[in-house]
Scaffold this motif. Structure first.
Motif, PDB file in Angstrom:
ATOM      1  N   VAL A   1       0.868  -1.176   0.000  1.00  0.00           N
ATOM      2  CA  VAL A   1       0.000   0.000   0.000  1.00  0.00           C
ATOM      3  C   VAL A   1       0.904   1.225   0.000  1.00  0.00           C
ATOM      4  O   VAL A   1       1.803   1.335   0.834  1.00  0.00           O
ATOM      5  CB  VAL A   1      -0.926   0.029   1.239  1.00  0.00           C
ATOM      6  N   HIS A   2       0.664   2.096  -0.952  1.00  0.00           N
ATOM      7  CA  HIS A   2       1.349   3.391  -0.991  1.00  0.00           C
ATOM      8  C   HIS A   2       0.242   4.433  -0.928  1.00  0.00           C
ATOM      9  O   HIS A   2      -0.574   4.533  -1.839  1.00  0.00           O
ATOM     10  CB  HIS A   2       2.163   3.547  -2.273  1.00  0.00           C
ATOM     11  N   SER A   3       0.191   5.179   0.164  1.00  0.00           N
ATOM     12  CA  SER A   3      -0.884   6.144   0.348  1.00  0.00           C
ATOM     13  C   SER A   3      -0.336   7.481   0.823  1.00  0.00           C
ATOM     14  O   SER A   3       0.499   7.529   1.724  1.00  0.00           O
ATOM     15  CB  SER A   3      -1.896   5.618   1.368  1.00  0.00           C
ATOM     16  N   GLN A   4      -0.824   8.531   0.196  1.00  0.00           N
ATOM     17  CA  GLN A   4      -0.427   9.883   0.576  1.00  0.00           C
ATOM     18  C   GLN A   4      -1.427  10.524   1.531  1.00  0.00           C
ATOM     19  O   GLN A   4      -1.274  11.681   1.904  1.00  0.00           O
ATOM     20  CB  GLN A   4      -0.257  10.739  -0.681  1.00  0.00           C
ATOM     21  N   VAL A   5      -2.452   9.757   1.912  1.00  0.00           N
ATOM     22  CA  VAL A   5      -3.449  10.238   2.869  1.00  0.00           C
ATOM     23  C   VAL A   5      -3.662   9.158   3.927  1.00  0.00           C
ATOM     24  O   VAL A   5      -3.353   7.992   3.713  1.00  0.00           O
ATOM     25  CB  VAL A   5      -4.809  10.567   2.185  1.00  0.00           C
ATOM     26  N   ALA A   6      -4.184   9.547   5.059  1.00  0.00           N
ATOM     27  CA  ALA A   6      -4.511   8.577   6.109  1.00  0.00           C
ATOM     28  C   ALA A   6      -5.677   7.706   5.637  1.00  0.00           C
ATOM     29  O   ALA A   6      -6.558   8.174   4.915  1.00  0.00           O
ATOM     30  CB  ALA A   6      -4.865   9.300   7.400  1.00  0.00           C
ATOM     31  N   ASN A   7      -5.665   6.443   6.031  1.00  0.00           N
ATOM     32  CA  ASN A   7      -6.724   5.497   5.675  1.00  0.00           C
ATOM     33  C   ASN A   7      -7.239   4.803   6.919  1.00  0.00           C
ATOM     34  O   ASN A   7      -6.524   4.678   7.916  1.00  0.00           O
ATOM     35  CB  ASN A   7      -6.188   4.432   4.716  1.00  0.00           C
ATOM     36  N   ARG A   8      -8.442   4.304   6.818  1.00  0.00           N
ATOM     37  CA  ARG A   8      -9.032   3.569   7.926  1.00  0.00           C
ATOM     38  C   ARG A   8      -8.550   2.117   7.885  1.00  0.00           C
ATOM     39  O   ARG A   8      -8.618   1.457   6.854  1.00  0.00           O
ATOM     40  CB  ARG A   8     -10.550   3.619   7.803  1.00  0.00           C
TER      41      ARG A   8
END
Length: 154
Positions: A24-31
């Motif tokens: 997972v590459h995410s630039q925002v917070a995730n649940r």
């Protein structure tokens, strides 16, 4: 692009001992809510920082270059249901069924040593060595093309 994810099962690549691998590459917070896995989950934080908590209230903080071993059936989640922006590579290994390791170079003694090492290192944050960092990057590169349905959320 906010998040890029790939997910591959061990059966897809002919390794039944490997339950799944993901990145997972995410630039925002995730649940990331409460969940558990049948096998040991290894979480390698490649970039960023995030934290996890277990049902017994133990929390662990990971920074880029750290990894965490989550034991089988241990309910965990992102701290306060959140995974902060990061790049994380995960693997879930099935060490319970020795038959899944047939056809590999691992003996039953090797499997026992692997189980003991994973149990001993569970729920603690560990730093990458240079060789582990290289190996994890190589695993990401080598496995990302196996996914037939990469998920991309924009």
């Amino acid at each position: 692009m906010e998040e890029q994810t790939f997910f591959v099962t061990g059966d897809q690549i002919g390794l039944p001992a490997l339950v799944q691998i993901s990145r997972v590459h995410s630039q925002v917070a995730n649940r990331v809510t409460w969940h558990s896995h049948k096998g040991y989950e290894l979480l390698f934080l490649l970039e960023g920082a995030t934290a996890y908590e277990f049902t017994d209230k133990k929390t662990v903080e990971l920074h880029g270059g750290n990894f965490l071993v989550v034991p089988p059936n241990a309910a965990h989640r992102g701290l306060h249901d959140v995974r902060l922006p990061c790049t994380i590579f995960g693997m879930a290994l099935n060490t319970a069924r020795a038959g899944d390791w047939k056809g590999t170079t691992f003996t039953s003694e090797d499997l026992g040593r692997i189980r003991r090492a994973l149990e001993k290192g569970s729920r603690h944050v560990h730093p990458f060595s240079d060789s582990l960092r290289w190996l994890v990057r190589r695993l990401v590169d080598e496995t990302s093309h196996f996914t037939t349905h990469p998920e991309s959320v924009e």
